[in-house]
Design an enzyme around this catalytic site. Structure first.
Site, short mmCIF file in Angstrom:
data_model
loop_
_atom_site.label_atom_id
_atom_site.label_comp_id
_atom_site.label_asym_id
_atom_site.label_seq_id
_atom_site.Cartn_x
_atom_site.Cartn_y
_atom_site.Cartn_z
N HIS A 187 50.22 61.87 21.11
CA HIS A 187 49.31 62.32 22.15
C HIS A 187 47.85 62.28 21.67
O HIS A 187 46.95 61.87 22.39
CB HIS A 187 49.69 63.74 22.57
CG HIS A 187 48.79 64.28 23.62
ND1 HIS A 187 48.91 63.93 24.94
CD2 HIS A 187 47.72 65.09 23.53
CE1 HIS A 187 47.96 64.52 25.62
NE2 HIS A 187 47.23 65.23 24.80
N GLU B 149 60.49 44.36 26.01
CA GLU B 149 60.49 45.68 25.37
C GLU B 149 61.76 45.89 24.57
O GLU B 149 61.88 46.87 23.84
CB GLU B 149 60.44 46.78 26.43
CG GLU B 149 59.23 46.72 27.32
CD GLU B 149 59.42 47.57 28.57
OE1 GLU B 149 58.84 48.65 28.63
OE2 GLU B 149 60.16 47.15 29.47
N ASP C 13 57.68 50.48 23.67
CA ASP C 13 59.13 50.48 23.77
C ASP C 13 59.74 49.46 22.81
O ASP C 13 60.80 49.73 22.24
CB ASP C 13 59.58 50.20 25.22
CG ASP C 13 59.76 51.50 26.00
OD1 ASP C 13 59.99 52.54 25.36
OD2 ASP C 13 59.67 51.47 27.24
N CYS D 288 50.79 44.56 26.51
CA CYS D 288 50.22 45.67 27.27
C CYS D 288 50.62 47.02 26.68
O CYS D 288 50.67 48.01 27.38
CB CYS D 288 50.63 45.60 28.74
SG CYS D 288 52.40 45.72 28.99
#
Lengths: 90, 552
Positions: free
Chosen positions: B184, B411, B435, B482
């Site tokens: 985070h 992913e 991912d 991305c």
């Protein structure tokens, strides 16, 4: 002796957030003992936690009771506060 | 002077004194007080007044919305109802700490039971309670420090609630002991362009007020720097600031090879910022925001309007829209309400859409209509694709609905390894590195205890990206990235060296990546990528790339 007044809350957020804080400040500044009641539950209007716990929404009816100095004057100003929409201005 | 290392976020550099975030005090035990009730009352009154005064002072400094929140917290500290609840417990012989803890907890439970807005205020009350208890014990106030001057924030890790209160004018840099490149803290730092280094295990040794230089580009914290080092850091900080303010040019390498820089968007709200920061289109438009707060899928019409408002901001430019990516960390009851032991490996992404084809066809219909009404070049892609058959089925369905360019996200390692077969059957690939790293390393990206494995620099991840890049070059089909990896300036160069054509990231990361790309030719990017690929570990890959980049 005490005076009472029934008021319909106009603030679109009810008595949450900023309006709750401003209301409690006004009640504290009045010098009178003020309670605010919604339905059966009545709390000290100088207690932010009490006022928040009422969960007052827009268009709710609340009963204000003032005891002590300047009862009527206190109720007038608190009524005016509650019937103003404090969120529309910001 | 010594040097601590961690994972830098972006290329910022900052210097200043350390302020540490204090952990909340442990909950007090229910034990009889050794003091009289009068003494305890006196102590609590002093502590409450101190906390209220401090919150009010912080409110005055903060201003705006934060001022109201802080002043309301100051009122909570001095609340007469709460005061009575504390007094009752003190009369019963409890300690001040315990009386405060229990009385606040009781009100917290009341607010939580009321739910909604009041439930959210419950955490404000906990914060006040912890402050009062810390004050009673003579400990520093927990939470984000506010020393009243610019500082370097050092914390174990930052929670979303902490970062919301950060005063960005005062916080020069963030250093966290825990956390990886997708934590985070790292994501926040990237979004807000804050200089940050995460995962600095040795930061435990930094003390309050100690002078440090935080060099995110190098991933190092220099303690007690010399004046010479401080001067150099200041010169680099000013240069970096000038770079960020430099005119926006299209993304390109030193030799002019174009590398379009695109934005990751999660709603229509942030389009203006993306355009202002020079995004040359959108590389990942997440559509989950339309669905997450809903009990049922939004109508075709609602969806069309939402897509249109994003497409309108990018006339003539590419906008890659990702079909609904629900499941795992973003569950949606109307898509899949069967409990799963391993949701990350369950019915999610395209798997869930194929099981609920109406939701997918509605989305494709809405998108095709939005495309009709705007000038953007609309691409659509499927999330969480594991097989070539899935890619074929999705591509065919998208084309049936009038969407000319359809591709898939890479992913899952299985589809990365099959990239050559994949790209003969679909129009493009977009690598989702978050991912891809999670599935390659078999490490839950949301689990702090395995955060060190969640590093896109791991050579295993880079080798999979190489497969996809090579397949892109062989087939002439575009390959983009991305994930957070594209926002790491040096890793972005590596990705281009591996054959990636476009990079998509949070808009705030665009300036740093644009500046780094300009430093290297395509040949140099390839040798930097080759250096990273020879490494055995993520740390070695990062170091090898840094070494090769300095030579170029």
């Amino acid at each position: 002796m005490s005076s009472t007044r029934t008021v319909t809350v106009a603030s679109s957020q009810g008595l949450h957030a900023r309006p709750a804080k401003l209301f409690v400040e006004a009640a504290q500044a009045s010098g009178a003992q003020v309670t605010i009641a919604k339905g059966e539950k009545s709390v000290n209007a100088a207690s932010i936690l009490g006022v928040l716990s009422l969960g007052v929404e827009k268009d709710d009816q609340v009963l204000l009771t003032a005891e002590g100095e300047n009862e009527e004057q206190t109720l007038d100003s608190l009524e005016q506060f509650l019937t103003t929409d404090h969120d529309s201005a910001s | 002077m010594s040097e601590l290392s961690g994972i830098g976020v972006g290329r910022g550099i900052a210097a200043g004194p350390v302020a540490r975030m204090s952990p909340p005090p442990p909950a007090p035990a229910d034990e009889a007080s050794a003091r009289s009730a009068e003494d305890e009352t006196q102590r609590v009154q002093v502590a409450v007044a101190e906390v209220a005064a401090e919150l009010e002072a912080r409110g005055r400094t903060a201003g705006g919305m934060a001022r109201d929140v802080l002043e309301a917290q100051a009122m909570m500290a001095q609340d007469p109802t709460l005061h009575d609840a504390v007094a009752t417990r003190l009369q019963a012989g409890k300690t001040g700490e315990y009386a405060v803890h229990e009385a606040f907890a009781e009100f917290r439970a009341t607010l939580e039971a009321l739910g909604g807005y009041l439930g959210e205020r419950a955490s404000d009350l906990s914060d006040v309670s912890q402050r009062v208890i810390a004050s009673l014990r003579g400990l520093p106030a927990p939470g984000v420090p506010d020393p009243g001057h610019p500082f370097i924030l050092v914390a174990e890790d930052l929670a979303p609630a902490d970062t919301a209160l950060l005063n960005l004018d005062q916080v020069q840099a963030l250093v966290t002991i825990q956390g990886g490149p997708t934590s985070h803290t790292a994501i926040l730092a990237r979004e807000k362009s804050i200089t940050a280094i995460v995962g600095v295990a040795e930061a435990e040794s930094l003390t309050e007020g100690q002078q440090v230089i935080v060099d995110a580009g190098a991933g190092t914290v220099i303690t007690d720097p010399t004046q010479e080092q401080l001067d150099e850091a200041e010169a680099r900080r000013a240069a970096h600031e000038a770079e960020a303010a430099a005119p926006i040019t299209p993304g390109a390498l030193a030799d002019g090879t174009a590398v379009p820089l695109l934005a990751n968007l999660g709603s229509a709200k942030s389009t203006d910022k993306a355009v202002a920061l020079g995004a040359e289109g959108v590389g990942l438009f997440r559509t989950e925001f339309l669905f997450l707060s809903a009990d049922e899928a939004p109508s075709v019409d609602e969806q069309r309007q939402a897509y249109q408002s994003v497409l309108e901001a990018f006339p003539g430019q590419k906008v890659v829209v990702r079909a609904l990516d629900a499941g795992a960390d973003k569950p949606l009851s109307f898509l899949n309400d069967a409990p799963e032991e391993n949701p990350a490996l369950g019915l999610r992404g395209l798997r869930a859409l194929m099981a609920n084809e109406q939701i997918l066809t509605d989305q494709l219909t809405a998108l095709a209509q939005a495309q009709e009404n705007t000038e953007a070049d609309v691409w659509v892609m499927a999330p969480m694709v594991s097989t070539v058959e899935e890619a074929e089925a999705f591509t065919a369905l998208a084309k049936e609905h009038g969407l000319a360019t359809a591709g898939v996200m890479v992913e899952v390692p299985s589809i990365a390894l099959m990239a050559d077969e994949l790209l003969t059957r679909t129009d493009f690939a977009s690598i989702g590195t978050n991912d891809l790293t999670q599935y390659t390393m078999a490490a839950d990206r949301l689990l702090g205890s395995v955060a060190s494995l969640q590093d896109p620099w791991h050579p295993a991840v880079l080798r999979l990206i190489r497969e996809v890049g090579a397949a892109g070059i062989a087939s002439g089909k575009p390959v983009g990235v991305c994930g957070e990896a594209a926002a790491d300036p040096l890793l972005a160069v590596v990705l281009v060296g591996l054959g990636v054509n476009t990079l998509s990231m949070s808009p705030a990361a665009l300036a740093d990546v644009r500046a780094e790309l300009k430093l290297h030719t395509v040949e140099e990017a390839r040798s930097i990528a080759a250096a990273a690929l020879t490494a055995a570990t993520a740390t070695q890959a990062r170091e090898a790339a840094q070494g090769a980049a300095q030579k170029s």
